[in-house]
Write a protein that holds these residues in place. Structure first.
Motif, PDB file in Angstrom:
ATOM      1  N   MET A   1       0.837  -1.216   0.000  1.00 48.06           N
ATOM      2  CA  MET A   1       0.000   0.000   0.000  1.00 48.06           C
ATOM      3  C   MET A   1       0.869   1.263   0.000  1.00 48.06           C
ATOM      4  SD  MET A   1      -3.124   0.278  -0.402  1.00 48.06           S
ATOM      5  CE  MET A   1      -4.183   1.664  -0.578  1.00 48.06           C
ATOM      6  N   THR A   2       1.870   1.229   0.919  1.00 46.27           N
ATOM      7  CA  THR A   2       2.744   2.418   0.965  1.00 46.27           C
ATOM      8  C   THR A   2       3.485   2.607  -0.366  1.00 46.27           C
ATOM      9  OG1 THR A   2       4.109   0.958   2.289  1.00 46.27           O
ATOM     10  CG2 THR A   2       3.328   2.970   3.378  1.00 46.27           C
ATOM     11  N   ALA A   3       3.837   1.447  -1.007  1.00 42.03           N
ATOM     12  CA  ALA A   3       4.549   1.539  -2.290  1.00 42.03           C
ATOM     13  C   ALA A   3       3.650   2.219  -3.329  1.00 42.03           C
ATOM     14  CB  ALA A   3       4.953   0.155  -2.769  1.00 42.03           C
ATOM     15  N   ILE A   4       2.368   1.811  -3.374  1.00 44.39           N
ATOM     16  CA  ILE A   4       1.432   2.411  -4.336  1.00 44.39           C
ATOM     17  C   ILE A   4       1.282   3.906  -4.066  1.00 44.39           C
ATOM     18  CG2 ILE A   4      -0.978   2.414  -5.141  1.00 44.39           C
ATOM     19  CD1 ILE A   4      -1.035  -0.580  -4.619  1.00 44.39           C
ATOM     20  N   LYS A   5       1.164   4.243  -2.754  1.00 44.37           N
ATOM     21  CA  LYS A   5       1.036   5.674  -2.396  1.00 44.37           C
ATOM     22  C   LYS A   5       2.271   6.453  -2.838  1.00 44.37           C
ATOM     23  CE  LYS A   5      -2.062   5.735   1.574  1.00 44.37           C
ATOM     24  NZ  LYS A   5      -2.049   5.521   3.015  1.00 44.37           N
ATOM     25  N   ALA A   6       3.440   5.842  -2.619  1.00 43.67           N
ATOM     26  CA  ALA A   6       4.694   6.520  -2.993  1.00 43.67           C
ATOM     27  C   ALA A   6       4.733   6.753  -4.513  1.00 43.67           C
ATOM     28  CB  ALA A   6       5.892   5.682  -2.551  1.00 43.67           C
ATOM     29  N   ILE A   7       4.331   5.709  -5.288  1.00 43.26           N
ATOM     30  CA  ILE A   7       4.355   5.840  -6.756  1.00 43.26           C
ATOM     31  C   ILE A   7       3.369   6.915  -7.212  1.00 43.26           C
ATOM     32  CG2 ILE A   7       3.830   4.650  -8.939  1.00 43.26           C
ATOM     33  CD1 ILE A   7       4.904   2.073  -7.587  1.00 43.26           C
ATOM     34  N   GLY A   9       2.286   9.431  -5.459  1.00 44.63           N
ATOM     35  CA  GLY A   9       2.836  10.734  -5.045  1.00 44.63           C
ATOM     36  C   GLY A   9       3.868  11.221  -6.041  1.00 44.63           C
ATOM     37  N   LEU A  10       4.732  10.284  -6.459  1.00 39.38           N
ATOM     38  CA  LEU A  10       5.795  10.623  -7.408  1.00 39.38           C
ATOM     39  C   LEU A  10       5.195  11.072  -8.746  1.00 39.38           C
ATOM     40  CD1 LEU A  10       8.916  10.462  -7.311  1.00 39.38           C
ATOM     41  CD2 LEU A  10       8.731   8.344  -8.624  1.00 39.38           C
ATOM     42  N   LEU A  11       4.163  10.318  -9.180  1.00 38.25           N
ATOM     43  CA  LEU A  11       3.501  10.644 -10.446  1.00 38.25           C
ATOM     44  C   LEU A  11       2.927  12.060 -10.408  1.00 38.25           C
ATOM     45  CD1 LEU A  11       1.496   7.561 -11.764  1.00 38.25           C
ATOM     46  CD2 LEU A  11       3.119   8.994 -13.001  1.00 38.25           C
ATOM     47  N   ILE A  12       2.276  12.378  -9.277  1.00 38.18           N
ATOM     48  CA  ILE A  12       1.672  13.716  -9.138  1.00 38.18           C
ATOM     49  C   ILE A  12       2.763  14.786  -9.229  1.00 38.18           C
ATOM     50  CG2 ILE A  12       0.452  15.262  -7.528  1.00 38.18           C
ATOM     51  CD1 ILE A  12      -1.127  12.748  -6.618  1.00 38.18           C
TER      52      ILE A  12
END
Ligand code: HEC
Length: 169
Positions: A1-7, A9-12
Motif C-alpha cells: 500500500m505504501t509503495a502504491i502511495k509513494a508511486i 505521489g511521485l507521479l503527481i
C-alpha cells in the motif's frame, strides 16, 4: 500500500513538474536558437525508431528505375521539396535557413534510407519538425515517383540537377 502511495505521489509530482515547466515559459521555442544536444538526440532517435518499426510491410514497386517515374518525381521535387531541402547547386532559401530543425540537404541522406523508409517519411511526414505528410494530398503512385527521383539524387551534380528539374520550379 505504501509503495502504491509513494508511486502515486511521485507521479503527481512529475505531472505538476511538467505542467509547471510548460507554464513557466522557461523553454525557448524560438527557431533561431539551436536545440540542446539532448533534445536533438531525443528527436532523432524517436524519429528513426518510430519509422523503423512502421515501414516493414511497405514494398517498393519494381519499376523504381523507370525514367518516366524519375522525371515525374523530379518535377514534384522541384515544386514541393526544394524550397525546404534545396538541391545540388541550389542556394539556401529563407525557409531552409529559418527552420529548426533545418531541413537537411537530402543528397547526403538518401543512402541512409531504404526506399520503403523514404516512402514512409514522405507519406506520413514527421511531427514537430515541419516535414509535411504528402500522403494527404498525393496518391502512393506519385509518392513512389518521388522516391524514384530521390534514388538518383546522390549522383546528380548541380548542372544535372538543373537539367532534370528545368522549367519545373
Ligand atoms: C516545410 C519544409 C519541408 C518541406 C516542404 C519538405 N520537407 Fe522534408 N523535412 C523537413 C524537415 C525540417 C526535416 C527534418 C526532420 C528532422 O530532422 O527532425 C525533413 C526531413 C526529411 C527527410 C528525412 C531526412 C533525414 O535523413 O533525416 C526526408 C527523406 C524528406 N524530408 C523528404 C522530403 C521530400 C521528398 C519532400 C517533398 C515531397 C519534403 N521532404 C518536403 C522539412 C520539409
Amino acid at each position: 500500500m505504501t509503495a502504491i502511495k509513494a508511486i502515486l505521489g511521485l507521479l503527481i509530482v512529475v505531472v505538476i513538474g511538467i505542467v509547471g515547466f510548460a507554464y513557466s515559459g522557461l523553454y525557448n521555442v524560438a527557431a533561431d536558437e539551436p536545440h540542446f544536444g539532448v533534445t536533438r538526440w531525443l528527436l532523432n532517435t524517436t524519429m528513426a525508431r518510430s519509422i523503423a518499426v512502421r515501414d516493414d510491410d511497405i514494398v517498393a514497386p519494381d519499376n523504381l528505375e523507370s525514367s518516366a517515374r524519375i522525371d515525374r518525381g523530379a518535377q514534384m521535387y522541384a515544386r514541393i521539396c526544394a524550397g525546404c531541402h534545396l538541391g545540388p547547386g541550389v542556394d539556401p532559401t529563407a525557409i531552409h535557413v529559418g527552420m529548426k530543425p533545418q531541413p537537411p540537404r537530402l543528397k547526403e541522406h538518401i543512402e541512409h534510407h531504404a526506399p520503403a523508409n523514404l516512402f514512409w517519411i514522405i507519406k506520413h511526414g514527421i511531427k514537430m519538425s515541419g516535414m509535411p505528410a504528402l500522403g494527404l494530398t498525393f496518391d502512393d503512385n506519385q509518392l513512389w515517383d518521388l522516391v524514384a527521383f530521390l534514388q538518383t539524387l546522390p549522383e546528380l551534380d548541380a548542372q544535372q540537377y538543373r537539367q532534370q528539374t528545368a522549367g519545373k520550379e
